[in-house]
Design an enzyme around this catalytic site. Structure first.
Site, PDB file in Angstrom:
ATOM      1  N   LYS A  38       0.841  -1.206   0.000  1.00 18.39           N
ATOM      2  CA  LYS A  38       0.000   0.000   0.000  1.00 18.39           C
ATOM      3  C   LYS A  38       0.875   1.255   0.000  1.00 18.39           C
ATOM      4  CE  LYS A  38      -0.391  -0.323   5.037  1.00 18.39           C
ATOM      5  NZ  LYS A  38      -1.216  -0.882   6.130  1.00 18.39           N
ATOM      6  N   ARG A 136     -10.437   0.143  15.008  1.00 18.17           N
ATOM      7  CA  ARG A 136     -10.259   0.905  13.760  1.00 18.17           C
ATOM      8  C   ARG A 136     -11.398   0.492  12.838  1.00 18.17           C
ATOM      9  NH1 ARG A 136      -4.467   0.943  10.713  1.00 18.17           N
ATOM     10  NH2 ARG A 136      -4.976  -1.219  10.231  1.00 18.17           N
ATOM     11  N   HIS A 165      -6.233  -7.269  13.331  1.00 19.22           N
ATOM     12  CA  HIS A 165      -5.013  -6.464  13.288  1.00 19.22           C
ATOM     13  C   HIS A 165      -4.669  -6.040  14.714  1.00 19.22           C
ATOM     14  CE1 HIS A 165      -1.998  -4.222  11.093  1.00 19.22           C
ATOM     15  NE2 HIS A 165      -2.333  -3.084  11.667  1.00 19.22           N
ATOM     16  N   ARG A 221       1.104 -10.854   7.151  1.00 17.89           N
ATOM     17  CA  ARG A 221       0.976  -9.672   6.284  1.00 17.89           C
ATOM     18  C   ARG A 221       2.097  -8.706   6.628  1.00 17.89           C
ATOM     19  NH1 ARG A 221      -4.158  -9.754   8.997  1.00 17.89           N
ATOM     20  NH2 ARG A 221      -3.533  -7.803   9.977  1.00 17.89           N
ATOM     21  N   CYS A 312      13.736  24.016   3.640  1.00 17.78           N
ATOM     22  CA  CYS A 312      12.775  24.736   2.796  1.00 17.78           C
ATOM     23  C   CYS A 312      11.938  23.725   2.007  1.00 17.78           C
ATOM     24  CB  CYS A 312      13.501  25.659   1.824  1.00 17.78           C
ATOM     25  SG  CYS A 312      14.691  26.764   2.601  1.00 17.78           S
ATOM     26  N   ASP A 314      11.941  23.099  -1.191  1.00 21.77           N
ATOM     27  CA  ASP A 314      12.639  22.407  -2.277  1.00 21.77           C
ATOM     28  C   ASP A 314      14.142  22.331  -2.096  1.00 21.77           C
ATOM     29  OD1 ASP A 314      10.068  22.728  -3.739  1.00 21.77           O
ATOM     30  OD2 ASP A 314      10.707  24.830  -3.733  1.00 21.77           O
TER      31      ASP A 314
HETATM   32  C1  LIG Z   1      -0.485  -1.872   6.782  1.00 21.47           C
HETATM   33  C2  LIG Z   1      -1.027  -3.138   7.259  1.00 21.47           C
HETATM   34  C3  LIG Z   1      -0.192  -4.241   7.478  1.00 21.47           C
HETATM   35  C4  LIG Z   1       1.328  -4.154   7.397  1.00 21.47           C
HETATM   36  O1  LIG Z   1       1.826  -3.632   8.604  1.00 21.47           O
HETATM   37  P1  LIG Z   1       3.411  -3.476   8.858  1.00 21.47           P
HETATM   38  O2  LIG Z   1       3.508  -3.000  10.239  1.00 21.47           O
HETATM   39  O3  LIG Z   1       3.888  -2.462   7.863  1.00 21.47           O
HETATM   40  O4  LIG Z   1       3.991  -4.816   8.622  1.00 21.47           O
HETATM   41  C5  LIG Z   1      -0.767  -5.441   7.827  1.00 21.47           C
HETATM   42  N1  LIG Z   1      -2.116  -5.543   7.949  1.00 21.47           N
HETATM   43  C6  LIG Z   1      -2.951  -4.512   7.778  1.00 21.47           C
HETATM   44  C7  LIG Z   1      -4.411  -4.694   7.937  1.00 21.47           C
HETATM   45  C8  LIG Z   1      -2.441  -3.275   7.435  1.00 21.47           C
HETATM   46  O5  LIG Z   1      -3.258  -2.227   7.265  1.00 21.47           O
END
Ligand SMILES: *Cc1c(COP(=O)(O)O)cnc(C)c1O
Length: 374
Positions: A38, A136, A165, A221, A312, A314
């Site tokens: 992402k 969240r 998560h 993940r 600054c 740039d």
């Molecule tokens: C961004 C994200 C991850 C990855 O997290 P890291 O800390 O960068 O490994 C995993 N799961 C979900 C749902 C996320 O939004």
């Protein structure tokens, strides 16, 4: 080096491959591997990073927005791409058309997805997001089984996975982490009691992949760690990561100033004697945090040079230490190694009171990226 601008981001795809390999090893042979790309791969370039991760054995990709998923598809990437949060209900037909694996956690989106899938005569595999305490997104853990039963009755969609998560996976010994794990296993237990068996149950981000064997489940993940950055100091020394990003510039101007002369907006710095000042052609619009003004260092000629005056939009200025000869065109390193010295993303993040994640993402905004193989 790009020829239109003396400031750029260098991304080592071999480092990404290495990181994916060591993380997969840490996760063990039974866990699948999702590379989270992402935010344009945390500033590293989503398409190139996705290809490198897949080469190194990643099974799936994760993104935050539908547009991110579509740009991977447009680049010809066919691996499963997960949308880690819900798209708006009105985007459901596009979710189906892009053949991405959506997250589901609200009735509105589920209904729209079911309708779009039925209209396209396909069955869309989705992953149910369970909120085990981060607050969240996600259906509350106690309500997950009822919600999953309700989803089961909808045509055109099929639960392929269920995930949660963690808020504190990086904090060792944290009881709230333990509580999230418990809530997840109870929620999955209740799904099973109802005859629902999502084949892929997953929870681990980078920190949990490295630190929490019990959280690896059917898939991990990993985002930040595939870029060679540590999710937190708690993983230092626990895994051999290679930072993939270097932020590089060439000196655009050199001058001598005298005792008491100021540099940059607001004159927050005055020379304490005759001093050589070099200018670099990048600034906060490129991701160099303005908060790090007068705190950060830059490498020139393999030596640390103090950044001075306000950063600054740039450009930024650095003080050249006595005895170091500097000319226009010399290489300067804002993040990464040069000679035997190194400036870590974490060091710059600390000067800006933030985390490496935010700093890396910001460098992806305006600087051209050059992908290299070390
Ligand atoms: C961004 C994200 C991850 C990855 O997290 P890291 O800390 O960068 O490994 C995993 N799961 C979900 C749902 C996320 O939004």
């Amino acid at each position: 080096m790009p020829d239109r601008r003396w400031a750029w981001v260098e991304v080592d795809v071999r480092a990404v491959e290495h990181n994916v390999r060591v993380l997969r090893e840490a996760a063990g042979p039974s866990a699948r591997f999702m590379a989270v790309v992402k935010a344009d791969a945390y500033g590293h370039g989503a398409v190139e990073v996705a290809r490198a991760a897949l080469r190194a054995g990643a099974d799936r990709l994760g993104v935050a927005t539908l547009d991110e998923a579509v740009s991977l598809r447009d680049a010809g990437i066919g691996a499963p791409v997960h949308l880690l949060s819900e798209a708006p209900p009105e985007a459901a037909p596009d979710v189906v058309a892009a053949a991405v694996v959506p997250t589901v956690c609200t009735k509105q989106f589920a209904l729209a997805l079911s309708k779009a899938a039925s209209a396209a005569s396909v069955t869309v595999p989705f992953h149910l997001k369970i909120d085990t305490g981060m607050n969240r997104i996600g259906v509350r853990a106690e309500e997950a089984a009822d919600f999953a039963l309700w989803l089961k009755a909808l045509p055109g969609i099929e639960m392929e996975g269920a995930f949660t998560h963690f808020a504190t996976a990086d904090v060792l010994g944290d009881w709230e982490y333990e509580r999230q794990v418990e809530r997840m296993s109870r929620a999955i237990g209740r799904l099973r009691t109802e005859g629902l068996r999502p084949p892929l149950v997953h929870a681990a981000n980078s920190a949990a992949t490295v630190l929490r064997p019990e959280a690896r489940l059917d898939m991990v993940r990993c985002g930040i760690a595939i870029y060679g950055l540590h999710p937190a100091p708690s993983t230092y020394g626990r895994i051999d990561l290679h930072p993939a990003m270097r932020v590089v510039a060439r000196v655009s101007f050199v001058k001598r100033i005298g005792l008491g002369e100021g540099v940059s907006y607001g004159f927050t710095y005055h020379a304490s004697g005759p001093t050589t000042i070099a200018t670099l052609p990048l600034g906060y619009a490129d991701g160099v945090p303005r908060l790090a003004s007068n705190k950060m260092d830059v490498l020139i000629g393999g030596r640390r040079c103090r950044q001075v005056g306000r950063v600054c939009m740039d450009q930024l200025m650095v003080e050249i230490p006595e005895g170091l000869a500097v000319s226009v065109g010399d290489e300067a390193v804002i993040v990464g190694g040069q000679g035997g010295e190194r400036i870590a993303m974490d060091e710059l993040a600390e000067h800006a009171s933030t985390i490496n994640y935010e700093i890396a993402c910001a460098f992806g905004r305006r600087l051209e990226r050059v992908h290299v193989r070390s």
